[in-house]
Scaffold this active site. Structure first.
Site, PDB file in Angstrom:
ATOM      1  N   GLN A  25       8.890  80.747 109.295  1.00 37.47           N
ATOM      2  CA  GLN A  25       7.763  79.924 109.674  1.00 37.47           C
ATOM      3  C   GLN A  25       8.102  79.193 110.963  1.00 37.47           C
ATOM      4  O   GLN A  25       9.264  79.179 111.360  1.00 37.47           O
ATOM      5  CB  GLN A  25       7.438  78.947 108.572  1.00 37.47           C
ATOM      6  CG  GLN A  25       7.067  79.633 107.246  1.00 37.47           C
ATOM      7  CD  GLN A  25       6.484  78.668 106.211  1.00 37.47           C
ATOM      8  OE1 GLN A  25       6.211  77.522 106.470  1.00 37.47           O
ATOM      9  NE2 GLN A  25       6.323  79.195 104.981  1.00 37.47           N
ATOM     10  N   ASN A  54      -3.618  84.063  98.766  1.00 34.25           N
ATOM     11  CA  ASN A  54      -2.295  84.466  99.256  1.00 34.25           C
ATOM     12  C   ASN A  54      -1.478  85.003  98.084  1.00 34.25           C
ATOM     13  O   ASN A  54      -1.485  84.422  96.988  1.00 34.25           O
ATOM     14  CB  ASN A  54      -1.571  83.245  99.842  1.00 34.25           C
ATOM     15  CG  ASN A  54      -0.096  83.517 100.126  1.00 34.25           C
ATOM     16  OD1 ASN A  54       0.240  84.224 101.071  1.00 34.25           O
ATOM     17  ND2 ASN A  54       0.794  82.970  99.295  1.00 34.25           N
ATOM     18  N   GLU A  55      -0.781  86.088  98.297  1.00 32.81           N
ATOM     19  CA  GLU A  55       0.103  86.667  97.269  1.00 32.81           C
ATOM     20  C   GLU A  55      -0.542  86.543  95.880  1.00 32.81           C
ATOM     21  O   GLU A  55       0.032  85.972  94.943  1.00 32.81           O
ATOM     22  CB  GLU A  55       1.497  86.026  97.316  1.00 32.81           C
ATOM     23  CG  GLU A  55       2.204  86.331  98.619  1.00 32.81           C
ATOM     24  CD  GLU A  55       3.709  86.057  98.648  1.00 32.81           C
ATOM     25  OE1 GLU A  55       4.234  85.452  97.703  1.00 32.81           O
ATOM     26  OE2 GLU A  55       4.352  86.475  99.634  1.00 32.81           O
ATOM     27  N   GLU A  81       3.279  87.375 106.861  1.00 32.05           N
ATOM     28  CA  GLU A  81       4.558  86.696 106.610  1.00 32.05           C
ATOM     29  C   GLU A  81       5.669  87.704 106.851  1.00 32.05           C
ATOM     30  O   GLU A  81       5.723  88.738 106.179  1.00 32.05           O
ATOM     31  CB  GLU A  81       4.646  86.157 105.179  1.00 32.05           C
ATOM     32  CG  GLU A  81       3.757  84.954 104.940  1.00 32.05           C
ATOM     33  CD  GLU A  81       3.909  84.349 103.548  1.00 32.05           C
ATOM     34  OE1 GLU A  81       5.007  84.456 102.955  1.00 32.05           O
ATOM     35  OE2 GLU A  81       2.916  83.774 103.071  1.00 32.05           O
TER      36      GLU A  81
HETATM   37  O1  AHR Z   1       7.060  81.638 103.382  1.00 34.58           O
HETATM   38  C1  AHR Z   1       7.482  81.157 102.145  1.00 34.58           C
HETATM   39  C2  AHR Z   1       6.709  81.754 100.969  1.00 34.58           C
HETATM   40  O2  AHR Z   1       6.988  83.127 100.878  1.00 34.58           O
HETATM   41  C3  AHR Z   1       5.218  81.703 101.042  1.00 34.58           C
HETATM   42  O3  AHR Z   1       4.705  80.477 100.629  1.00 34.58           O
HETATM   43  C4  AHR Z   1       4.803  82.795 100.125  1.00 34.58           C
HETATM   44  O4  AHR Z   1       3.557  83.341 100.472  1.00 34.58           O
HETATM   45  C5  AHR Z   1       5.937  83.798 100.218  1.00 34.58           C
HETATM   46  O5  AHR Z   1       6.379  84.179  98.967  1.00 34.58           O
END
Ligand code: AHR
Length: 505
Positions: A356, A175-176, A307
């Site tokens: 989320q 992720n990222e 996201e």
């Molecule tokens: O959603 C919060 C954060 O935002 C996540 O953990 C990350 O992937 C993004 O920077």
């Protein structure tokens, strides 16, 4: 004051299918999303099954959540799955260094997540750890989850009480990776990710849809580097099948850069800045799609926005690392506009996950320690739009609509999209204006239609929100629209979102 707008829909000319996975969700070990939101533990006085909060599950089931991404986010790249299996009192604790520097007891792990997915009827989207994990660790997690027979990992799963393998369709490879996932350069990440993805096997009839960690916003350098490395010159630059999806992340705020502001206290300048930023995701999707088209003209790799959502200052007095924010009618309009855009790009965009699900960023649900649960305005948009899941998009032509200058650009005050399935048509329409109502006429051509139901979402102001003292300050209600000779007329109050359901005749 009132404005007018006009749109045309050719009901007999369908576009790409709107995958239900565009309505996906994201639950990270962050603040009170998992602990206190989705999971309260078996000993909680709040009704639960295996620790999973039943009122929250019931509310989420009404959304038909198609997939749930877990355990992060940034948390995914410091999560070691073996710490989250076996007897809870023997699970090691860890520090959640990204989110509040709190101690995580690992009581919500693989079995609890899969139980939650089963209760929701959602597909699992598990995000593996590239940043601080190993290839073997990720490969064994896939085996633990999805393999039948008596392999070592299948036996371990059985010893923890689960006989049959689960189905896990979606798998994230980090992720990222450009940031919290390891601060990697794209060339380095993609080589690593190819290695990890290679050892994420398809066991039995489980088929993994492997998702490469993608760009932030419009970082096309990242997307280009990944697509280049996924393509093979000898096979006319088609992707080589290691990955099925490539993600990007896009957050909406009202300022420039990372500047956030209050979720509930905002004026017209912040409001219009927010709407312009939300609308700009369409440019970003187009840009990533254009890069992908160059390497993958047959669209074998899906673009995934795993996201998205609004990111405001945390509520006063709450832990800054927990990202707990209120949710107003402004957030609902951001969601409605995102979905209109997602529907238009459904040919390349195959999945999206709001950040989320509970108590973090742009949530569906807010809970508190007293057992209260509140549905947010954003929740209602997801519920009202449910009819778009797996429907055929209907190209919608805006002929005339009020617009305004925001920053360097022009922003339409009308947002609209439509789809058809099962003998019906669903229209979603937003009036973004803060102070003017809008009369929208929609000319539905090509097929006869009759009116079934119209629903409206609005608050007393755009800053209205729901809380335990006033849980329905923003809630959908039936309202009246007119249909004459295939022309629908909708009167929308300022800052409102509506859905209109029609039957094909
Ligand atoms: O959603 C919060 C954060 O935002 C996540 O953990 C990350 O992937 C993004 O920077």
């Amino acid at each position: 004051m009132s404005t007018t707008a006009r749109a045309v829909i050719d009901v007999d000319v369908t576009g790409p299918t709107i995958s239900r996975h565009l309505y996906g969700h994201f639950a990270e070990h962050l603040g009170r999303c998992i602990y206190g939101g989705l999971y309260v533990g078996e000993d909680s006085p709040i009704p639960n099954e295996g620790g999973i909060r039943l009122d929250v599950v019931e509310a989420l089931k009404a959304l038909g959540i198609p997939n749930l991404r877990w355990p992060g986010g940034c948390f995914a790249d410091e999560y070691h799955w073996r710490d989250g299996i076996g007897p809870k009192d023997q699970r090691p604790h860890m520090v959640n260094s990204h989110w509040g520097d709190v101690v995580e007891n690992n009581h919500f792990g693989t079995h609890e997540f899969m139980a939650l997915c089963e209760m929701l009827g959602a597909d699992a989207y598990v995000n593996g750890n590239v940043g601080s994990g190993t290839v073997q660790e990720m490969s064994e997690w896939v085996e633990y989850l999805t393999r039948d027979d008596d392999s070592e990992m299948a036996r371990l799963r059985r010893s923890n009480g689960r006989d049959a393998p689960w189905k896990v369709p979606f798998w994230g490879i980090g992720n990222e990776a450009w940031g919290c996932g390891g601060n990697m350069r794209p060339e380095y990440y993609v080589d690593e990710a190819r290695r990890y993805a290679t050892f994420c096997r398809n066991h039995g009839d489980n088929r993994l849809y492997r998702i490469a960690a993608g760009a932030s916003d419009d970082d096309l350098t990242w997307t280009r580097a990944i697509m280049e490395a996924l393509s093979c010159l000898g096979c006319q630059r088609q992707p080589d099948g290691v990955f099925q999806g490539l993600s990007f992340h896009y957050y909406t705020h009202s300022g420039s850069g990372l500047k956030t502001e209050s979720a509930t206290e905002f004026g017209p300048a912040q409001y219009w800045g927010t709407m312009a930023k939300a609308a700009d995701i369409e440019r970003v999707i187009r840009a990533h799609s254009a890069v992908m088209d160059a390497y993958d003209p047959n669209r074998t790799v899906g673009l995934i926005c795993d996201e998205w959502g609004t990111w405001w200052d945390v509520e006063p007095g709450t832990n800054p690392g927990f990202l707990f924010q209120q949710n107003t009618m402004r957030d609902a309009l951001v969601a409605g506009m995102h979905f209109d855009i997602f529907h238009r790009h459904a040919a390349r965009l195959t999945m999206a996950n709001i950040a989320q699900t509970v108590n973090v960023l742009q949530s569906m649900i807010l809970t508190d320690d007293d057992g209260n649960m509140v549905l947010t305005p954003t929740y209602h948009v997801f519920e009202m739009n449910r009819g778009h899941h797996d429907a055929s998009s209907l190209p919608t032509h805006v002929i005339e609509a009020p617009s305004r200058e925001v920053g360097d650009g022009e922003l339409s005050e009308l947002s609209i999209s439509a789809s058809t399935k099962d003998g019906g048509v669903l229209l979603s329409v937003s009036n973004l204006s803060l102070d003017e109502s809008m009369t929208v006429t929609v000319d539905l051509r090509g097929r006869g239609v009759t009116h079934r139901r119209s629903r409206l979402l609005s608050g007393s102001t755009v800053r209205s929100f729901n809380d335990p003292g006033d849980p329905d300050a923003v809630a959908p209600r039936e309202f009246t629209t007119a249909m004459t000779d295939g022309v629908l007329t909708v009167d929308l109050p300022a800052a409102s979102f509506a859905t209109i359901e029609l039957d094909l005749v």
